[in-house]
Design a protein around this motif. Structure first.
Motif, PDB file in Angstrom:
ATOM      1  N   PRO A 134       1.321  -1.348   0.326  1.00 56.63           N
ATOM      2  CA  PRO A 134      -0.194   0.328   0.251  1.00 56.63           C
ATOM      3  C   PRO A 134       0.915   1.209   0.045  1.00 56.63           C
ATOM      4  N   ARG A 135       1.754   0.713   0.595  1.00 51.47           N
ATOM      5  CA  ARG A 135       3.019   2.188   0.389  1.00 51.47           C
ATOM      6  C   ARG A 135       3.166   2.566  -0.735  1.00 51.47           C
ATOM      7  N   ASN A 136       3.165   1.970  -1.497  1.00 56.23           N
ATOM      8  CA  ASN A 136       4.371   2.496  -2.199  1.00 56.23           C
ATOM      9  C   ASN A 136       2.632   2.648  -3.684  1.00 56.23           C
ATOM     10  N   LEU A 137       2.031   2.220  -3.703  1.00 56.28           N
ATOM     11  CA  LEU A 137       0.622   3.010  -4.075  1.00 56.28           C
ATOM     12  C   LEU A 137       0.750   3.823  -4.209  1.00 56.28           C
ATOM     13  N   GLU A 138       0.987   4.498  -2.769  1.00 58.20           N
ATOM     14  CA  GLU A 138       0.452   6.097  -2.310  1.00 58.20           C
ATOM     15  C   GLU A 138       1.193   6.846  -2.891  1.00 58.20           C
ATOM     16  N   LEU A 139       2.241   6.051  -3.177  1.00 58.22           N
ATOM     17  CA  LEU A 139       3.557   7.044  -3.699  1.00 58.22           C
ATOM     18  C   LEU A 139       3.517   6.921  -5.004  1.00 58.22           C
ATOM     19  N   ILE A 140       3.468   6.502  -5.127  1.00 63.92           N
ATOM     20  CA  ILE A 140       2.791   6.584  -7.311  1.00 63.92           C
ATOM     21  C   ILE A 140       1.243   7.180  -7.309  1.00 63.92           C
ATOM     22  N   ARG A 141       1.035   7.573  -6.033  1.00 63.50           N
ATOM     23  CA  ARG A 141      -0.744   8.081  -6.220  1.00 63.50           C
ATOM     24  C   ARG A 141      -0.078  10.092  -5.567  1.00 63.50           C
ATOM     25  N   ARG A 142       0.578  10.435  -5.214  1.00 60.92           N
ATOM     26  CA  ARG A 142       1.324  11.467  -5.045  1.00 60.92           C
ATOM     27  C   ARG A 142       2.016  12.095  -6.123  1.00 60.92           C
ATOM     28  N   LEU A 143       2.984  10.699  -6.710  1.00 59.31           N
ATOM     29  CA  LEU A 143       3.632  11.479  -7.894  1.00 59.31           C
ATOM     30  C   LEU A 143       2.798  11.686  -8.883  1.00 59.31           C
ATOM     31  N   ARG A 144       2.290  10.717  -9.230  1.00 62.54           N
ATOM     32  CA  ARG A 144       0.923  11.106 -10.426  1.00 62.54           C
ATOM     33  C   ARG A 144      -0.040  12.795 -10.280  1.00 62.54           C
ATOM     34  N   GLU A 145      -0.292  12.826  -8.992  1.00 63.27           N
ATOM     35  CA  GLU A 145      -1.335  14.656  -8.145  1.00 63.27           C
ATOM     36  C   GLU A 145       0.333  15.206  -9.086  1.00 63.27           C
ATOM     37  N   ALA A 146       1.405  15.159  -8.403  1.00 63.74           N
ATOM     38  CA  ALA A 146       2.355  16.050  -8.614  1.00 63.74           C
ATOM     39  C   ALA A 146       2.267  16.623 -10.259  1.00 63.74           C
ATOM     40  N   GLY A 147       1.644  15.614 -11.042  1.00 64.95           N
ATOM     41  CA  GLY A 147       1.944  15.828 -12.580  1.00 64.95           C
ATOM     42  C   GLY A 147       3.257  14.876 -13.262  1.00 64.95           C
ATOM     43  N   VAL A 148       3.470  14.047 -12.329  1.00 62.92           N
ATOM     44  CA  VAL A 148       4.982  13.054 -12.887  1.00 62.92           C
ATOM     45  C   VAL A 148       4.024  11.863 -13.785  1.00 62.92           C
ATOM     46  N   ASN A 149       4.890  12.259 -15.759  1.00 61.30           N
ATOM     47  CA  ASN A 149       4.423  11.138 -16.055  1.00 61.30           C
ATOM     48  C   ASN A 149       4.222   9.495 -15.746  1.00 61.30           C
ATOM     49  N   MET A 150       2.920   9.319 -16.106  1.00 63.95           N
ATOM     50  CA  MET A 150       2.520   7.440 -16.144  1.00 63.95           C
ATOM     51  C   MET A 150       2.734   6.737 -17.021  1.00 63.95           C
ATOM     52  N   GLU A 151       2.741   7.241 -18.400  1.00 65.02           N
ATOM     53  CA  GLU A 151       3.012   6.783 -19.337  1.00 65.02           C
ATOM     54  C   GLU A 151       4.261   6.295 -20.155  1.00 65.02           C
TER      55      GLU A 151
END
Length: 544
Positions: free
Chosen positions: A444-461
């Protein structure tokens, strides 16, 4: 890589990560052994030469003498000095460092073809480049071994540092057939010379905590000069290795540089013990956070299990911002430590929530450095998915595997949802990698990390150019002039559609594209029975 167009030097770049390097053209122009114009063949349309910039021993000693007189830190070795000199912002500084250049390969050429590496080296020299004067053809293993043994004895006579010899297949056709792995060609092997050895005293053994929580014992040594630099710390790998070698704290030990780079303790000298030496005991608590240390059954590495361990966080951020990962310029060890000490960064994703006001409080940060850091952080948000996956530090997922996963799944969401079975269906992904990737996304902690990176505008594709892949798996060779495009444009068109362009014809070649006035590649294709197509058919293939 040195690029020439119509016989004139136009660009030079560092190797970088193997795909993207740094433009150092202005600095390379200051190296006297680099020809700014080719001798002969001035009408050669396009040429890329591979070589190595180095600092001769005499230049290195003089540079360090000057630096010490000026109160500056001397360079550790000629390799570091050459790399730092080549990347100077002011070409005048580079010019003062007396760098030299030896060339050894043609990366790409238009207008010429070769059958052997011997021909390549002779042609490179004829164009005006310096090549090693010590290369030698060999007809068997005995000659190769003899050559290596000869240079083990003579290496100190060279004007520059060397750590080994490279043995290459001479026939370019055989090279084409042998191909390469993801890391190295199958047609070349490096023979490393034995490293210089010195003795010193092991004063203590400290524990370093890595980004995966791995506890690595490090030897603290009485400083000793070995392999071109002064060494005061050296790797001991793990607890089992210390036991196997019989090393005790206080021992007189033999050290060398593995690969002439990494300091390593080889063995103790038991006969010099006086009874004051003591055994090393791996701690059961993390020295950085006090968390529990766990060593999984069957593994040699003990790990801190505390995901919030500050030592793990420091190493994770350092890796995350490194050049091969998210490439956040300016995010070095000192800056990371201060960001953590001030409480601005408590997890990797906090990097993307830093404010200019926070950066202004850091040591040495003024208007320009704050602006540069903010711009670098913003720029990193657009890195491809493969770089982000590597930056996250998933166990067993290096830069290459990250690219493989990114190409297959195309998005973070798709990868996070993939089962172990789906991961195992990907070429180059085995059970260990599949299990590690699945375990990462199940936390779960890693999924939270990815969620916050996404919210910051980090590319996920993964940024994949849309278009047909109708040439997937096909190998082309270009020869002669095309009327509708340059050869470089033709190469780009083939690669964009999934094909590959080779510089020489072999039985593994699928098509030879023949334009006007084709050269010897045309004859070679006929000899081997490789299909030859004209420009019109080639254009039809691109459009189909």
């Amino acid at each position: 890589a040195l690029t020439y167009q119509d016989g004139v030097f136009v660009k030079g770049a560092t190797r970088g990560d193997g795909v993207t390097g740094e433009d150092v053209t202005a600095n390379l122009r200051t190296i006297r052994s680099l020809p700014l114009r080719l001798l002969g063949d001035t009408d050669l349309p396009y040429l890329e030469i591979r070589g190595e910039v180095f600092m001769p021993k005499a230049a290195f000693l003089e540079l360090n003498r000057q630096r010490e007189e000026e109160g500056q830190q001397p360079f550790a070795n000629p390799r570091n000095a050459a790399a730092g000199s080549l990347r100077q912002l002011d070409p005048r500084v580079t010019a003062s460092r007396n760098l030299d250049l030896i060339c050894y390969e043609i990366g790409y050429v238009e207008g010429k073809s070769f059958r052997t590496h011997r021909e390549v080296l002779e042609q490179i020299a004829a164009w005006g480049f310096r090549v090693s004067e010590h290369w030698r053809p060999a007809s068997g293993v005995e000659e190769i071994v003899s050559f290596c043994e000869e240079w083990i004895a003579k290496r100190d006579q060279l004007a520059y540092e060397v750590d080994g010899a490279v043995i290459k297949v001479d026939s370019l056709e055989l090279r084409e057939r042998l191909g390469a792995t993801s890391k190295a060609p199958r047609w070349a092997v490096a023979y490393k010379f034995p490293a210089e050895e010195k003795t010193t005293r092991l004063l203590d053994i400290e524990i370093n905590v890595g980004r995966t929580g791995a506890l690595t014992p490090t030897a603290v040594l009485e400083p000793v000069f070995v392999g071109g630099s002064t060494v005061s710390r050296a790797t001991l790998h793990n607890e089992d290795e210390i036991r196997r070698k019989g090393i005790k704290i206080g021992d007189v030990v033999v050290v060398h540089k593995a690969g002439d780079v990494i300091p390593e303790v080889i063995k103790p000298i038991p006969e010099l013990r006086d009874g004051s030496e003591r055994d090393f005991v791996m701690p059961d608590r993390c020295p950085a956070c006090g968390g529990k240390v766990y060593r999984p059954e069957g593994e040699v590495v003990a790990r801190c299990v505390n995901v919030d361990c500050p030592a793990r966080l420091f190493e994770s951020i350092l890796h995350f911002g490194s050049r091969g990962a998210m490439d956040i310029e300016g995010l070095g060890p000192a800056t990371i430590k201060e960001l953590m000490d001030k409480g601005y960064v408590r997890s990797v994703e906090d990097i993307y929530y830093l404010t200019p006001e926070q950066l202004y409080t850091l040591t040495g940060f003024k208007d320009k450095s704050v602006a540069n850091m903010m711009n670098s952080i913003e720029k990193s948000k657009g890195r491809p998915l493969s770089r982000l996956l590597f930056a996250l530090g998933i166990r067993h997922v290096g830069a290459h595997v990250a690219e493989v996963l990114a190409r297959r799944f195309r998005s973070m969401d798709a990868l996070a949802a993939a089962s172990e079975e789906e991961l195992l269906s990907v070429e180059e992904v085995g059970p260990t990698i599949a299990e590690s990737v699945r375990a990462f996304f199940d936390e779960p902690r890693n999924l939270e990390l990815i969620r916050r990176l996404r919210e910051a505008g980090v590319n996920m594709e993964e940024m994949v150019e849309e278009g047909p892949r109708n040439l997937e798996g096909l190998t082309f060779v270009l020869t002669g002039a095309l009327s509708s495009m340059t050869r470089e444009e033709a190469r780009q068109a083939i690669e964009a559609r999934g094909g590959r362009v080779s510089s020489s014809v072999s039985r593994r070649t699928d098509y030879v594209v023949a334009g006007e006035d084709p050269g010897s590649k045309y004859d070679k294709a006929r000899e081997l029975g490789v299909r030859i197509i004209g420009e019109e058919e080639f254009l039809s293939m691109l459009e189909s």
